[in-house]
Write a protein that holds these residues in place. Sequence first.
Motif, short mmCIF file in Angstrom:
data_model
loop_
_atom_site.label_atom_id
_atom_site.label_comp_id
_atom_site.label_asym_id
_atom_site.label_seq_id
_atom_site.Cartn_x
_atom_site.Cartn_y
_atom_site.Cartn_z
N GLY A 1 36.63 41.24 50.54
CA GLY A 1 35.22 41.53 50.75
C GLY A 1 34.36 40.35 51.16
O GLY A 1 33.14 40.39 51.01
N HIS B 1 42.58 48.00 48.35
CA HIS B 1 41.13 48.15 48.46
C HIS B 1 40.49 47.80 47.13
O HIS B 1 41.17 47.72 46.10
CB HIS B 1 40.75 49.57 48.90
CG HIS B 1 40.91 50.62 47.85
ND1 HIS B 1 42.12 51.14 47.46
CD2 HIS B 1 39.99 51.26 47.07
CE1 HIS B 1 41.96 52.04 46.52
NE2 HIS B 1 40.67 52.14 46.27
N TRP C 1 35.59 48.34 49.66
CA TRP C 1 35.97 47.55 50.81
C TRP C 1 37.49 47.39 50.83
O TRP C 1 38.17 47.57 49.83
CB TRP C 1 35.26 46.20 50.83
CG TRP C 1 35.49 45.32 49.63
CD1 TRP C 1 36.37 44.29 49.52
CD2 TRP C 1 34.81 45.39 48.37
NE1 TRP C 1 36.29 43.71 48.28
CE2 TRP C 1 35.34 44.36 47.55
CE3 TRP C 1 33.81 46.22 47.84
CZ2 TRP C 1 34.90 44.15 46.24
CZ3 TRP C 1 33.38 46.01 46.53
CH2 TRP C 1 33.92 44.97 45.76
N ARG D 1 37.23 47.92 56.06
CA ARG D 1 36.00 47.13 55.95
C ARG D 1 36.31 45.84 55.21
O ARG D 1 36.95 45.86 54.14
CB ARG D 1 34.93 47.89 55.16
CG ARG D 1 34.65 49.31 55.63
CD ARG D 1 33.88 49.35 56.93
NE ARG D 1 33.56 50.72 57.31
CZ ARG D 1 32.93 51.07 58.41
NH1 ARG D 1 32.54 50.13 59.26
NH2 ARG D 1 32.70 52.34 58.69
N THR E 1 31.03 48.47 51.61
CA THR E 1 30.32 49.60 52.20
C THR E 1 29.99 50.58 51.08
O THR E 1 30.80 50.76 50.16
CB THR E 1 31.15 50.28 53.31
OG1 THR E 1 30.41 51.36 53.88
CG2 THR E 1 32.46 50.82 52.77
#
Length: 254
Positions: free
Chosen positions: A12, A40, A53, A69, A73
Amino acid sequence: MAWGRNDHGQLGNGTNSDTSVPVPVQGLTKVVAIAGGLNHSLALCEDGTVWAWGHNGSGQLGDGTTTNRNVPTRVEGLTGASRIAAGANHNLALVGPSGSGGVVMAWGDNATGQLGDNSTTNRTTPVRTQDSWTGEVTTIAAGGDHSLAVTSSDSRLHTWGRNTSGQLGDGTTDHRPAPVPVPGLKGIQLVAGGREHTIVLLGDNTVRSWGANGSGQLGNGTTTDSSTPVTTLTALTGVDKIAASLGGDFSLAN
């Protein structure tokens, strides 16, 4: 702060480069809970919003896409979340006032029914898990591909999702796309989900476990899988914390 592998952006920090020292996750403040999936990451903020993320191939970031990502988010449509849990490629959130129970929402991979919406369709935004219980949910947890919820009625445990090794504890190895109760267990204080096993701490400070046991992760002196709860052989006293490895096959108690 996050560190380690970062090929999917799971740290992240706006990059996809691994790091051997902690780096700050971008843009998050007043974080009150964190959780890690296979590739994640998940965070709950003080205002009840949930952020995710990293890898998003199954929609596990909950932003309506399947795009990875490398910065947080916001998970769409979630407000008032009080607890979060991350599985391998799916997530759970408990929505409702902290400490008073609430509704279970889920998103991401659903190949074996781990979202509990009575389907096997992946979801890129949260859906409500089917309520098949009496009372409100007070605690949630996620294993690799299965999900767990403790309800206020007698502190009963309900499970759903993948059940190849009996990790749902219902006496079968059938996958369940909607929650089913674990028979005979009441007074559950804590629950943890491993890759293919589950452990719980009861009110009398005893530990029960079930599911895959090829490495002895059930702690009952065997390496035989069990689809119903078994008691750890070693007497554990004063236990107030438990954990199960999401990516491996071991259990912990403190």
